[in-house]
Design a protein around this motif. Structure first.
Motif, PDB file in Angstrom:
ATOM      1  N   THR A  84      38.120  26.535  34.176  1.00  8.24           N
ATOM      2  CA  THR A  84      37.390  25.974  33.038  1.00  8.24           C
ATOM      3  C   THR A  84      36.287  25.041  33.518  1.00  8.24           C
ATOM      4  O   THR A  84      35.166  25.057  32.995  1.00  8.24           O
ATOM      5  N   ALA A  85      36.588  24.233  34.531  1.00 10.28           N
ATOM      6  CA  ALA A  85      35.571  23.335  35.098  1.00 10.28           C
ATOM      7  C   ALA A  85      34.425  24.139  35.703  1.00 10.28           C
ATOM      8  O   ALA A  85      33.251  23.768  35.570  1.00 10.28           O
ATOM      9  N   VAL A  86      34.748  25.240  36.358  1.00 10.34           N
ATOM     10  CA  VAL A  86      33.701  26.105  36.922  1.00 10.34           C
ATOM     11  C   VAL A  86      32.843  26.684  35.798  1.00 10.34           C
ATOM     12  O   VAL A  86      31.608  26.653  35.872  1.00 10.34           O
ATOM     13  N   ALA A  87      33.490  27.185  34.746  1.00 11.27           N
ATOM     14  CA  ALA A  87      32.736  27.752  33.625  1.00 11.27           C
ATOM     15  C   ALA A  87      31.821  26.711  32.989  1.00 11.27           C
ATOM     16  O   ALA A  87      30.670  26.999  32.657  1.00 11.27           O
ATOM     17  N   THR A  88      32.318  25.509  32.847  1.00  8.69           N
ATOM     18  CA  THR A  88      31.552  24.446  32.205  1.00  8.69           C
ATOM     19  C   THR A  88      30.404  23.949  33.073  1.00  8.69           C
ATOM     20  O   THR A  88      29.262  23.843  32.611  1.00  8.69           O
ATOM     21  N   HIS A  89      30.696  23.657  34.337  1.00  8.95           N
ATOM     22  CA  HIS A  89      29.739  22.949  35.176  1.00  8.95           C
ATOM     23  C   HIS A  89      28.888  23.839  36.082  1.00  8.95           C
ATOM     24  O   HIS A  89      27.827  23.406  36.529  1.00  8.95           O
ATOM     25  N   VAL A  90      29.354  25.043  36.355  1.00  7.20           N
ATOM     26  CA  VAL A  90      28.599  25.934  37.235  1.00  7.20           C
ATOM     27  C   VAL A  90      27.969  27.073  36.443  1.00  7.20           C
ATOM     28  O   VAL A  90      26.850  27.479  36.708  1.00  7.20           O
ATOM     29  N   GLU A  91      28.680  27.562  35.453  1.00  5.25           N
ATOM     30  CA  GLU A  91      28.225  28.727  34.703  1.00  5.25           C
ATOM     31  C   GLU A  91      27.628  28.388  33.336  1.00  5.25           C
ATOM     32  O   GLU A  91      27.328  29.289  32.567  1.00  5.25           O
ATOM     33  N   GLY A 137      28.885  27.426  30.644  1.00  5.10           N
ATOM     34  CA  GLY A 137      29.659  27.917  29.516  1.00  5.10           C
ATOM     35  C   GLY A 137      29.745  29.427  29.382  1.00  5.10           C
ATOM     36  O   GLY A 137      30.422  29.924  28.487  1.00  5.10           O
ATOM     37  N   VAL A 138      29.112  30.181  30.265  1.00  9.50           N
ATOM     38  CA  VAL A 138      29.147  31.643  30.195  1.00  9.50           C
ATOM     39  C   VAL A 138      30.065  32.147  31.321  1.00  9.50           C
ATOM     40  O   VAL A 138      29.624  32.372  32.448  1.00  9.50           O
ATOM     41  N   GLU A 139      31.323  32.287  30.997  1.00 12.92           N
ATOM     42  CA  GLU A 139      32.339  32.625  31.989  1.00 12.92           C
ATOM     43  C   GLU A 139      32.034  33.930  32.705  1.00 12.92           C
ATOM     44  O   GLU A 139      31.804  34.962  32.078  1.00 12.92           O
ATOM     45  N   GLY A 140      32.002  33.860  34.029  1.00 14.25           N
ATOM     46  CA  GLY A 140      31.756  35.034  34.851  1.00 14.25           C
ATOM     47  C   GLY A 140      30.293  35.296  35.147  1.00 14.25           C
ATOM     48  O   GLY A 140      29.971  36.232  35.869  1.00 14.25           O
ATOM     49  N   LEU A 188      35.709  34.899  41.051  1.00 17.12           N
ATOM     50  CA  LEU A 188      36.687  33.862  40.732  1.00 17.12           C
ATOM     51  C   LEU A 188      37.093  33.918  39.267  1.00 17.12           C
ATOM     52  O   LEU A 188      38.269  33.885  38.933  1.00 17.12           O
ATOM     53  N   MET A 189      36.112  34.020  38.418  1.00 21.48           N
ATOM     54  CA  MET A 189      36.353  33.819  36.997  1.00 21.48           C
ATOM     55  C   MET A 189      36.938  35.030  36.269  1.00 21.48           C
ATOM     56  O   MET A 189      37.709  34.869  35.332  1.00 21.48           O
ATOM     57  N   LEU A 190      36.557  36.223  36.661  1.00 21.60           N
ATOM     58  CA  LEU A 190      36.961  37.406  35.907  1.00 21.60           C
ATOM     59  C   LEU A 190      38.157  38.128  36.520  1.00 21.60           C
ATOM     60  O   LEU A 190      38.656  39.087  35.951  1.00 21.60           O
ATOM     61  N   HIS A 191      38.616  37.648  37.651  1.00 14.99           N
ATOM     62  CA  HIS A 191      39.766  38.266  38.311  1.00 14.99           C
ATOM     63  C   HIS A 191      41.049  37.751  37.676  1.00 14.99           C
ATOM     64  O   HIS A 191      41.225  36.546  37.517  1.00 14.99           O
ATOM     65  N   SER A 192      41.941  38.651  37.341  1.00 13.78           N
ATOM     66  CA  SER A 192      43.227  38.254  36.788  1.00 13.78           C
ATOM     67  C   SER A 192      44.010  37.474  37.836  1.00 13.78           C
ATOM     68  O   SER A 192      43.965  37.780  39.029  1.00 13.78           O
ATOM     69  N   ASP A 193      44.731  36.463  37.391  1.00 13.94           N
ATOM     70  CA  ASP A 193      45.551  35.687  38.324  1.00 13.94           C
ATOM     71  C   ASP A 193      47.005  36.149  38.317  1.00 13.94           C
ATOM     72  O   ASP A 193      47.875  35.466  38.819  1.00 13.94           O
ATOM     73  N   CYS A 194      47.254  37.329  37.799  1.00 12.66           N
ATOM     74  CA  CYS A 194      48.617  37.855  37.695  1.00 12.66           C
ATOM     75  C   CYS A 194      48.873  38.957  38.717  1.00 12.66           C
ATOM     76  O   CYS A 194      48.378  40.075  38.578  1.00 12.66           O
ATOM     77  N   ASP A 195      49.625  38.647  39.754  1.00  9.32           N
ATOM     78  CA  ASP A 195      50.083  39.633  40.731  1.00  9.32           C
ATOM     79  C   ASP A 195      49.005  40.610  41.183  1.00  9.32           C
ATOM     80  O   ASP A 195      49.209  41.809  41.223  1.00  9.32           O
TER      81      ASP A 195
END
Length: 137
Positions: free
Chosen positions: A30-37, A39-42, A48-55
């Motif tokens: 969320t901090a990356v989306a806010t401060h680097v992107e 507010g436009v995630e990915g 980093l942002m669009l990769h699933s963090d599940c297994d």
């Protein structure tokens, strides 16, 4: 449940980073989306942002891109003021290791008090050097 990112060579674990909980990783993203992107995630950090963090895993081709994203995030976070440490464990780890965040970069660390971005960059470097993926566990 915590998020553990690691690299294995066969049955041998070469390195790993205990990020904290999945919520902690979500706070980081969320901090990356806010401060680097802005507010436009990915938009600037899709690996980093669009990769699933599940297994899942970051394959070598993705890790090469991820390293550039981590460098961009590091540069931006070092320019920003710190934010309050959230989560159940972070204030205690900060106290234990004498961590006093001077910028946003310092606000994100692993469960051992090591800078999260440094640990992720090290993992990415090892992945490239050894031609091995980073696994999500």
């Amino acid at each position: 449940m915590g998020l553990y990112l690691c690299i294995f060579d066969g049955d041998d674990e070469l390195d790993g980073v205990e990020v904290g909980s999945y919520a902690d990783f979500g706070t980081f993203r969320t901090a990356v989306a806010t401060h680097v992107e802005e507010g436009v995630e990915g938009s600037r950090c899709p690996m980093l942002m669009l990769h699933s963090d599940c297994d899942g895993q970051w394959f070598l081709e993705e890790v090469v891109l991820l390293r550039a994203e981590l460098a961009t995030i590091t540069e931006r976070f070092m320019e920003l003021p710190p934010e309050p440490l959230g989560g159940d464990w972070k204030p205690e780890v900060a106290k234990t290791f004498g961590l006093y965040p001077a910028n946003l970069y310092d606000c994100f660390f692993d469960v051992d008090g090591e800078p999260l971005l440094d640990r992720l960059m090290g993992l990415a470097q090892l992945s490239v050097e050894r031609n091995l993926p980073i696994l999500f566990q």
